[in-house]
Each structure stands twice: as structure tokens, then as C-alpha cells.
Motif scaffolding. Structure first.
Motif, PDB file in Angstrom:
ATOM      1  N   LYS A   1     -11.002 -37.534  -3.243  1.00 33.63           N
ATOM      2  CA  LYS A   1     -11.008 -38.965  -3.485  1.00 33.63           C
ATOM      3  C   LYS A   1     -12.300 -39.367  -4.206  1.00 33.63           C
ATOM      4  O   LYS A   1     -13.202 -38.545  -4.393  1.00 33.63           O
ATOM      5  N   GLU A   2     -12.381 -40.608  -4.589  1.00 33.13           N
ATOM      6  CA  GLU A   2     -13.586 -41.120  -5.225  1.00 33.13           C
ATOM      7  C   GLU A   2     -14.803 -40.826  -4.341  1.00 33.13           C
ATOM      8  O   GLU A   2     -14.767 -41.044  -3.131  1.00 33.13           O
TER       9      GLU A   2
ATOM     10  N   ARG B   1     -12.203 -40.886 -12.224  1.00 31.21           N
ATOM     11  CA  ARG B   1     -11.674 -40.793 -10.862  1.00 31.21           C
ATOM     12  C   ARG B   1     -12.779 -40.829  -9.815  1.00 31.21           C
ATOM     13  O   ARG B   1     -12.523 -40.750  -8.621  1.00 31.21           O
ATOM     14  N   GLY B   2     -14.022 -40.922 -10.279  1.00 29.35           N
ATOM     15  CA  GLY B   2     -15.133 -41.021  -9.354  1.00 29.35           C
ATOM     16  C   GLY B   2     -15.497 -39.712  -8.668  1.00 29.35           C
ATOM     17  O   GLY B   2     -16.124 -39.713  -7.613  1.00 29.35           O
TER      18      GLY B   2
END
Length: 285
Positions: free
Chosen positions: A167-168, A211-212
């Protein structure tokens, strides 16, 4: 960690080598390193984590609060020591033996981490192998392909399997090498894979920026790990690290904090970069 210069002559007949057989044993963490909860609640997958650089990174991550999946080839005793050290830091650990050059093993690592902890925050692509040859003509196609499959194909496969769960704020850290920047006359295939890893790191960092997810690398110089006596002859080992400005090899514990930095929020504005931890060799790259 600086009292001894180069190590005594020694050799091991099989890669990836055993840390238990090394004299002196590598230093993978010291009391001087104090955790600050920088990775508290995080989950990390680390390849080649049974010994050497991977073990040091795993135990430092644990001291910072991360749970760790320890991936390794087949060195069971070294892996047990690493897992015990992680548990002693108060973190959870899972181990998985297998060849990450095989795609199914990469997926199995990811599945284990998700089943146990439901998340993956950090991927450290660290496992590698090297086979010195004096001449290009001495490198067989089988050796060339095997080195690339372990060092860069596996990195591609494991990163691809892990990405759906990142995830980010997640971090990917790849182990490249000083050889990617200055070359090595007897490690042609190994150096080539490390150059590929550096380029993969830079390109993937740009690809994943929106997408971080941060992607960085560490380029070790001569670090005292089982790969050294299991790769080189005793005479070469006795001179290992002596040509650096510091005139000695580094210890894994001197390298691991750079991985902590890249994994944690301290490096929130750092991506596509390579940290050089090499005993003072100046490189432009």
C-alpha cells in the motif's frame, strides 16, 4: 567492530556458506544500536535472511518493531539462529526455505506473510550468488543463467508477487553491489546482475511513485558474510577488504542501519536512490 583488519585464511566448499563455520563470526547487531519503534507494526519479507547481510537486516528490523518473514535457501542452522534472534527482540518471525529462482517459492513467501499477518509493508530483495571465473570463456551458459535467475529474475518474480499487497507508504529495498559501479574482473556475471538491479531499482521507483511506494537500493562493498569464504580461496579471503580506504571488511551490523533508514518514514522523500556502504570507496553513481 574495527579491531580486526582482514580475516584469517579460510574456505567453505558449498554456497551459500555457513555463518557458524566462519572465524571470526560476523557481527550482525550490537548493543550500541537502540531501536526507536521506527518499524512498529510493520511486516517485512527479507530474502537471504538466514545469515550475513540478510540476518543483520532482519534483526535490526525486529529491534525496530517489525515482524519478519525470513527467506533462505537451505542453511537450516543459520536460519534457526536468525529466527531466535528476532524472537529475542520481541517480534514475530516465520521462516521459509526454498529457491526463490522458482516462481512458486516467491508466491509461497507472499502467501505465508499474508496468512500470518494480513499485510506486507517492506520487501528486501537481498539473496544472491556469485561464482568467480578468471576469463569470460570460462563462464558457461548454465552459470550465467543461474546467476541471473537467482540475483535478478527472482527479484522480479518476488516483487511482482508482493506488489498487490503493498500500500501507499510501503518500501522496496534491493541489494546491489559496489561491483555494479566499478566492476570486478572475476565476477563478470555477478557484476552484470548487480548493474541490472541498480537499473531495475531506478526504473521501478519511477513506475511506482504515483502509488506511493518507494524503491531504493543499498550497494555494499566488502562485507564479512558466509558468501565470501564459500566463494573465494583461503588466500583471497585473508586479504578481503584490505584494499578499501579503511583497510578492512565491513560487518553486517555496519550495513543494516541503512536498510532501516530506507524502510522507515525517515526516508519518506527518498526513492530511486542507492546508498553506498563500502569502507570509503568514492563512487559516482
Amino acid at each position: 567492530m574495527t579491531e580486526d583488519r582482514t580475516p584469517p585464511a579460510q574456505h567453505q566448499d558449498q554456497q551459500p556458506g555457513s555463518e557458524q563455520q566462519m572465524r571470526p563470526h560476523p557481527v550482525y547487531i550490537t548493543d550500541r544500536y537502540r531501536g526507536a519503534g521506527k518499524l512498529k507494526g510493520k511486516v517485512a519479507i527479507i530474502t537471504g535472511a538466514d545469515s550475513g547481510i540478510g540476518r543483520a537486516v532482519a534483526v535490526h528490523f525486529a529491534r525496530e518493531g517489525a515482524n519478519v518473514l525470513v527467506s533462505y535457501l537451505n542453511e537450516e542452522e543459520d536460519a534457526r539462529v536468525t529466527c531466535a534472534a528476532i524472537e529475542a527482540e520481541g517480534s514475530e518471525v516465520i521462516s521459509h526455505a526454498g529457491d526463490i529462482a522458482e516462481r512458486a517459492n516467491c508466491q509461497a513467501l507472499v502467501d505465508k506473510a499474508i496468512e500470518a499477518w494480513g499485510r506486507i509493508d517492506i520487501l528486501v530483495n537481498n539473496a544472491g550468488e556469485q561464482h568467480p571465473q578468471d576469463n569470460l570463456e570460462d563462464i558457461s551458459e548454465e552459470q550465467w543463467e543461474k546467476t541471473f535467475r537467482t540475483n535478478i529474475f527472482a527479484m522480479f518474480q518476488l516483487t511482482k508477487a508482493t506488489l498487490p499487497h503493498l500500500k501507499e507508504g510501503a518500501s522496496i529495498i534491493n541489494t546491489t553491489s559496489i561491483t555494479a559501479y566499478k566492476g570486478n574482473p572475476v565476477l563478470l556475471d555477478y557484476s552484470s546482475t548487480k548493474g541490472a538491479i541498480t537499473s531495475f531499482t531506478r526504473s521501478l521507483s519511477i513506475n511506482l511513485a504515483k502509488r506511493g511506494i518507494r524503491v531504493n537500493a543499498v550497494a555494499p562493498g566488502p562485507i564479512w558474510t558466509p558468501l565470501i569464504p564459500s566463494t573465494f580461496g583461503a588466500d583471497t579471503v585473508s586479504e578481503f577488504g584490505g584494499s578499501t580506504p579503511m583497510e578492512r571488511p565491513g560487518q553486517p551490523a555496519e550495513l543494516a542501519p541503512s536498510y532501516v533508514y530506507l524502510a522507515c518514514e525517515d526516508a519518506s522523500y527518498v526513492s530511486g536512490q542507492v546508498l553506498h556502504v563500502n569502507g570509503g570507496t568514492v563512487l559516482n553513481g
